[in-house]
Design an enzyme around this catalytic site. Structure first.
Site, short mmCIF file in Angstrom:
data_model
loop_
_atom_site.label_atom_id
_atom_site.label_comp_id
_atom_site.label_asym_id
_atom_site.label_seq_id
_atom_site.Cartn_x
_atom_site.Cartn_y
_atom_site.Cartn_z
N LEU A 29 15.68 3.05 11.79
CA LEU A 29 15.08 4.07 10.93
C LEU A 29 13.97 4.84 11.66
O LEU A 29 13.17 4.25 12.38
CB LEU A 29 14.48 3.37 9.71
CG LEU A 29 13.75 4.24 8.69
CD1 LEU A 29 14.73 5.04 7.86
CD2 LEU A 29 12.88 3.37 7.78
N ARG A 53 9.35 11.54 -5.97
CA ARG A 53 7.92 11.63 -6.23
C ARG A 53 7.57 10.38 -7.02
O ARG A 53 8.01 10.24 -8.17
CB ARG A 53 7.62 12.93 -6.98
CG ARG A 53 6.17 13.20 -7.10
CD ARG A 53 5.86 14.67 -7.33
NE ARG A 53 4.42 14.78 -7.34
CZ ARG A 53 3.72 15.83 -6.99
NH1 ARG A 53 4.34 16.93 -6.60
NH2 ARG A 53 2.42 15.81 -7.01
N HIS A 87 -3.90 2.81 -3.98
CA HIS A 87 -3.47 3.21 -2.64
C HIS A 87 -3.00 1.99 -1.85
O HIS A 87 -2.03 2.05 -1.11
CB HIS A 87 -4.62 3.91 -1.89
CG HIS A 87 -5.03 5.22 -2.51
ND1 HIS A 87 -4.11 6.13 -2.97
CD2 HIS A 87 -6.25 5.77 -2.75
CE1 HIS A 87 -4.75 7.19 -3.46
NE2 HIS A 87 -6.04 6.99 -3.35
N ASP A 118 2.55 9.72 -4.72
CA ASP A 118 1.46 9.96 -5.67
C ASP A 118 1.54 8.99 -6.84
O ASP A 118 2.40 8.11 -6.87
CB ASP A 118 1.43 11.42 -6.13
CG ASP A 118 2.60 11.77 -7.03
OD1 ASP A 118 3.59 11.02 -7.05
OD2 ASP A 118 2.53 12.81 -7.71
N GLY A 119 0.60 9.15 -7.78
CA GLY A 119 0.56 8.26 -8.93
C GLY A 119 -0.19 6.97 -8.67
O GLY A 119 -0.28 6.12 -9.56
N ASN A 120 -0.75 6.83 -7.47
CA ASN A 120 -1.49 5.60 -7.15
C ASN A 120 -2.72 5.46 -8.03
O ASN A 120 -3.02 4.36 -8.52
CB ASN A 120 -1.93 5.60 -5.69
CG ASN A 120 -0.76 5.64 -4.74
OD1 ASN A 120 0.28 5.07 -5.01
ND2 ASN A 120 -0.92 6.34 -3.64
C1 FPP Z 1 -1.84 11.03 -4.09
O1 FPP Z 1 -1.92 10.75 -5.51
C2 FPP Z 1 -1.79 9.90 -3.12
C3 FPP Z 1 -2.54 9.85 -1.97
C4 FPP Z 1 -3.48 10.92 -1.61
C5 FPP Z 1 -2.49 8.69 -1.03
C6 FPP Z 1 -1.16 8.14 -0.57
C7 FPP Z 1 -1.38 7.31 0.65
C8 FPP Z 1 -1.28 5.96 0.73
C9 FPP Z 1 -0.82 5.08 -0.38
C10 FPP Z 1 -1.67 5.30 2.02
C11 FPP Z 1 -0.64 4.44 2.63
C12 FPP Z 1 0.35 5.23 3.41
C13 FPP Z 1 1.06 4.76 4.46
C14 FPP Z 1 2.06 5.63 5.13
C15 FPP Z 1 0.85 3.40 4.96
P1 FPP Z 1 -2.87 9.65 -6.14
O2 FPP Z 1 -2.31 8.39 -5.75
O3 FPP Z 1 -4.26 9.94 -5.76
O4 FPP Z 1 -2.81 9.40 -7.66
P2 FPP Z 1 -2.60 10.31 -8.91
O5 FPP Z 1 -1.37 11.08 -8.61
O6 FPP Z 1 -2.42 9.27 -9.97
O7 FPP Z 1 -3.83 11.09 -9.04
#
Ligand code: FPP
Length: 194
Positions: free
Chosen positions: A128, A185, A34, A17-19
């Site tokens: 892995l 996380r 993402h 998360d945190g993206n």
């Molecule tokens: C949740 O928090 C993150 C997601 C819903 C997406 C994570 C998935 C990916 C980065 C796709 C790539 C994965 C693989 C296995 C290749 P948020 O990022 O929406 O952000 P926030 O916590 O800042 O609201």
């Protein structure tokens, strides 16, 4: 005796998360966050392989994530499909075996097909094990396990009196996996959600 300072976790789990916040802080659209998350997955895979970590679980898409705007859900599914297709040769090179957990039947057919292909191609790799959690929630997982157990009790295949933690864990999506030793996380928040 092994040096505890050099002990390597057997199984690391990462809540990705945190993206969105990462992107917002840079004035970028969420999808760029993402995308950057997906790029760091590759670095992480190589590092885990080198360090001798055996299992890496990535919580990439939770059961709650379906409630996000349709455009973001679609973008995430596309990113994932693209990543798996594009990275299969890299997974092979790095001896990575792909597995998935979650309610996969809820994913678009195209993604399911691509996942099945990559799982099949990488199944004999013995480095892995990369476990990607998709449409995953631990409550849903427990309910799925309970439902299957109840069905088996109904047919008489299992006696409710015999149910114990070991038996129950064999009905979870994680049946074949050791418990995580370290949970990260990436946003830095210190809580587990579902
Ligand atoms: C949740 O928090 C993150 C997601 C819903 C997406 C994570 C998935 C990916 C980065 C796709 C790539 C994965 C693989 C296995 C290749 P948020 O990022 O929406 O952000 P926030 O916590 O800042 O609201």
């Amino acid at each position: 005796a092994p040096d505890p300072n050099k002990a390597i976790p057997r199984h690391i789990a990462v809540i990705m998360d945190g993206n969105g916040r990462w992107a917002a802080a840079r004035g970028l659209p969420r999808r760029e966050g993402h995308r950057a998350g997906a790029v760091s997955v590759e670095e992480c895979l190589v590092a885990c392989g080198e360090l001798g970590v055996r299992y890496l679980t990535l919580y990439a898409f939770s059961s709650e994530n379906w409630k996000r705007p349709q455009a973001e859900v679609t973008a995430l599914m596309t990113l994932l499909t693209h990543f798996l297709k594009e990275k299969t040769p890299r997974l092979m090179q790095n001896n990575v075996r792909l597995q998935v957990i979650g309610q996969l039947a809820k994913l678009p057919q195209r993604n399911q097909r691509q996942l099945r292909e990559t799982i099949e191609k990488t199944k004999d790799n013995d480095g892995l094990t990369l476990v990607v959690a998709l449409s995953y929630g631990s409550r849903e997982e427990i309910v799925d396990a309970a439902r299957r157990l109840m069905e088996e009790a109904k047919t008489g295949a299992i006696d409710p009196a015999d149910l114990d933690p070991e038996t129950f864990s064999r009905y979870l999506h994680t049946a074949a996996l050791p418990d995580p030793d370290l949970l990260i996380r990436t946003s830095g928040e210190c809580r587990v959600s579902n």
